[in-house]
Scaffold this motif. Structure first.
Motif, mmCIF file in Angstrom:
data_model
loop_
_atom_site.group_PDB
_atom_site.id
_atom_site.type_symbol
_atom_site.label_atom_id
_atom_site.label_comp_id
_atom_site.label_asym_id
_atom_site.label_seq_id
_atom_site.Cartn_x
_atom_site.Cartn_y
_atom_site.Cartn_z
ATOM 1 N N PRO A 1 0.796 -1.233 0.000
ATOM 2 C CA PRO A 1 0.000 0.000 0.000
ATOM 3 C C PRO A 1 0.826 1.279 0.000
ATOM 4 N N ALA A 2 1.939 1.307 0.715
ATOM 5 C CA ALA A 2 2.741 2.526 0.772
ATOM 6 C C ALA A 2 3.304 2.888 -0.594
ATOM 7 N N VAL A 3 3.659 1.862 -1.364
ATOM 8 C CA VAL A 3 4.245 2.075 -2.683
ATOM 9 C C VAL A 3 3.170 2.366 -3.727
ATOM 10 N N ASN A 4 2.044 1.720 -3.606
ATOM 11 C CA ASN A 4 1.030 1.768 -4.666
ATOM 12 C C ASN A 4 -0.144 2.694 -4.376
ATOM 13 N N ALA A 5 -0.068 3.495 -3.329
ATOM 14 C CA ALA A 5 -1.208 4.329 -2.947
ATOM 15 C C ALA A 5 -1.665 5.245 -4.075
ATOM 16 N N GLU A 6 -0.729 5.902 -4.728
ATOM 17 C CA GLU A 6 -1.092 6.839 -5.795
ATOM 18 C C GLU A 6 -1.747 6.102 -6.962
ATOM 19 N N LEU A 7 -1.184 4.972 -7.340
ATOM 20 C CA LEU A 7 -1.765 4.178 -8.420
ATOM 21 C C LEU A 7 -3.157 3.694 -8.047
ATOM 22 N N ASP A 8 -3.312 3.163 -6.844
ATOM 23 C CA ASP A 8 -4.611 2.638 -6.438
ATOM 24 C C ASP A 8 -5.674 3.725 -6.453
ATOM 25 N N GLN A 9 -5.341 4.902 -5.940
ATOM 26 C CA GLN A 9 -6.304 5.995 -5.933
ATOM 27 C C GLN A 9 -6.675 6.414 -7.349
ATOM 28 N N ALA A 10 -5.720 6.308 -8.278
ATOM 29 C CA ALA A 10 -5.968 6.724 -9.661
ATOM 30 C C ALA A 10 -6.879 5.766 -10.409
ATOM 31 N N VAL A 11 -6.960 4.517 -9.955
ATOM 32 C CA VAL A 11 -7.727 3.518 -10.725
ATOM 33 C C VAL A 11 -8.972 3.037 -9.999
ATOM 34 N N ALA B 1 -12.715 2.836 -8.681
ATOM 35 C CA ALA B 1 -14.037 3.334 -9.043
ATOM 36 C C ALA B 1 -14.609 4.129 -7.872
ATOM 37 N N PHE B 2 -15.631 4.913 -8.132
ATOM 38 C CA PHE B 2 -16.302 5.620 -7.046
ATOM 39 C C PHE B 2 -16.818 4.593 -6.038
ATOM 40 N N GLY B 3 -16.489 4.809 -4.773
ATOM 41 C CA GLY B 3 -16.915 3.872 -3.747
ATOM 42 C C GLY B 3 -16.080 2.619 -3.659
ATOM 43 N N GLY B 4 -14.956 2.571 -4.383
ATOM 44 C CA GLY B 4 -14.111 1.384 -4.382
ATOM 45 C C GLY B 4 -13.334 1.222 -3.090
ATOM 46 N N THR B 5 -12.765 0.021 -2.915
ATOM 47 C CA THR B 5 -12.061 -0.325 -1.682
ATOM 48 C C THR B 5 -10.682 -0.880 -1.993
ATOM 49 N N VAL B 6 -9.706 -0.507 -1.173
ATOM 50 C CA VAL B 6 -8.388 -1.133 -1.179
ATOM 51 C C VAL B 6 -8.268 -1.949 0.099
ATOM 52 N N VAL B 7 -8.042 -3.239 -0.043
ATOM 53 C CA VAL B 7 -7.792 -4.092 1.115
ATOM 54 C C VAL B 7 -6.317 -4.462 1.087
ATOM 55 N N TYR B 8 -5.588 -4.061 2.127
ATOM 56 C CA TYR B 8 -4.146 -4.331 2.150
ATOM 57 C C TYR B 8 -3.821 -5.294 3.291
ATOM 58 N N TYR B 9 -2.957 -6.263 2.971
ATOM 59 C CA TYR B 9 -2.654 -7.335 3.915
ATOM 60 C C TYR B 9 -1.161 -7.437 4.238
ATOM 61 N N SER B 10 -0.354 -6.532 3.703
ATOM 62 C CA SER B 10 1.086 -6.557 3.954
ATOM 63 C C SER B 10 1.636 -5.151 3.797
ATOM 64 N N ASN B 11 2.909 -4.976 4.104
ATOM 65 C CA ASN B 11 3.541 -3.663 3.990
ATOM 66 C C ASN B 11 4.809 -3.738 3.145
ATOM 67 N N ASP B 12 4.767 -4.530 2.088
ATOM 68 C CA ASP B 12 5.924 -4.634 1.202
ATOM 69 C C ASP B 12 6.326 -3.248 0.693
ATOM 70 N N GLY B 13 7.603 -2.926 0.810
ATOM 71 C CA GLY B 13 8.105 -1.694 0.235
ATOM 72 C C GLY B 13 7.990 -0.459 1.107
ATOM 73 N N GLY B 14 7.410 -0.572 2.298
ATOM 74 C CA GLY B 14 7.304 0.603 3.161
ATOM 75 C C GLY B 14 6.176 0.479 4.159
ATOM 76 N N ASN B 15 6.317 1.153 5.295
ATOM 77 C CA ASN B 15 5.348 1.009 6.379
ATOM 78 C C ASN B 15 4.530 2.263 6.634
ATOM 79 N N THR B 16 4.728 3.314 5.820
ATOM 80 C CA THR B 16 3.981 4.555 6.020
ATOM 81 C C THR B 16 3.084 4.812 4.813
ATOM 82 N N LEU B 17 1.788 4.878 5.076
ATOM 83 C CA LEU B 17 0.802 5.079 4.017
ATOM 84 C C LEU B 17 0.310 6.525 4.053
ATOM 85 N N THR B 18 0.485 7.253 2.961
ATOM 86 C CA THR B 18 0.050 8.641 2.871
ATOM 87 C C THR B 18 -1.054 8.763 1.831
#
Length: 270
Positions: free
Chosen positions: A159-169, A171-188
């Motif tokens: 999630p920390a690495v892919n936050a910008e991509l996930d937000q860009a793709v 849908a309205f009302g969509g959900t991101v479910v994250y189960y690990s912290n590969d690549g970083g532990n701070t989500l902005t």
């Protein structure tokens, strides 16, 4: 053997087990293990021990990601995800592989992101309909080309690495479910973008899943195995790496080193 009050019909049956190591001093790198009866689940006759050994945590994690309240149906099965799109980040990983197979079985359109041609091959073998190599192309544009209105769910490993991509793709009302912290532990996250899009970010720790949801996962995973919808091995996008019991330490190092696929420990002849 079975304990007092447990169905003796389980004696001699092939089973798959789950959470054998959670809150216990040992796990399954041993010849015998004692577990509560619900954690020993009959394995369909056609299913291999290899498959049974691979179901556990990755299967539970993928199932919960696809059925969390507000993000998907209560149960998985043919048609339950029909008409919706799932993006699986890291489609060559163990959870990613299970998420691809379960989402396809349930009727979703499945997109996955990978970081190399080899991982792309594995993700396609798992059943992903659209594979995006984020190192070789603009991932957001490629995903939006497949899902113009956005994706309904992202099963996220980084999630920390892919936050910008996930937000860009999303849908309205969509959900991101994250189960690990590969690549970083701070989500902005950009607050304004989140609330105007009605999107949600949900963390998932499989061990904390409520008992009722775990029982549903057991039933759905067993049904998927019975239907041939869950597979393992190179042809299913999940290479298997085998070690004998006496080389368990080497098996553990292989896991820690990020071996692609599943690491299995053979405890005896079956």
């Amino acid at each position: 053997a079975v304990g007092e009050g447990v169905d003796a019909g389980l004696l001699g049956r092939r089973v798959w087990i789950w959470e054998a190591a959670w809150m216990r001093p040992d796990g399954t790198a041993q010849e015998y293990v004692v577990l509560p009866a619900p954690q020993a689940v009959p394995l369909p006759d056609h299913a291999s021990y290899d498959l049974g050994a691979c179901l556990g945590i990755p299967g539970f994690t993928a199932h919960r990601a696809l059925t969390l309240p507000g993000s998907g149906p209560d149960r998985l099965g043919p048609g339950t995800w029909a008409g919706r799109t799932v993006l699986v980040a890291g489609g060559a990983g163990a959870v990613g592989n299970a998420a691809i197979q379960l989402a396809r079985w349930s009727g979703a359109t499945v997109i996955t992101t990978v970081s190399s041609p080899e991982k792309a091959r594995l993700a396609r073998a798992a059943g992903a309909e659209h594979v995006v190599d984020y190192r070789a192309e603009d991932a957001a544009s490629a995903i939006r080309a497949v899902a113009p209105r956005g994706v309904d769910l992202v099963v996220e490993v980084a999630p920390a690495v892919n936050a910008e991509l996930d937000q860009a793709v999303l849908a309205f009302g969509g959900t991101v479910v994250y189960y690990s912290n590969d690549g970083g532990n701070t989500l902005t996250l950009p607050v304004f973008d989140q609330f105007i899009a009605g999107t949600r970010w949900q963390g998932l720790l499989v061990y904390a899943v409520p008992p009722k949801a775990k029982a549903q996962a057991v039933a759905d995973l067993t049904a998927a195995v019975g239907a041939g919808a869950l597979r393992v091995g190179e042809a299913a996008g999940l290479p298997l790496h085998r070690y004998p019991l006496e080389k368990t330490a080497e098996a553990q190092r292989a896991v820690q080193d990020g071996t692609i696929g599943r690491v299995l420990v053979d405890v005896g002849e079956f």
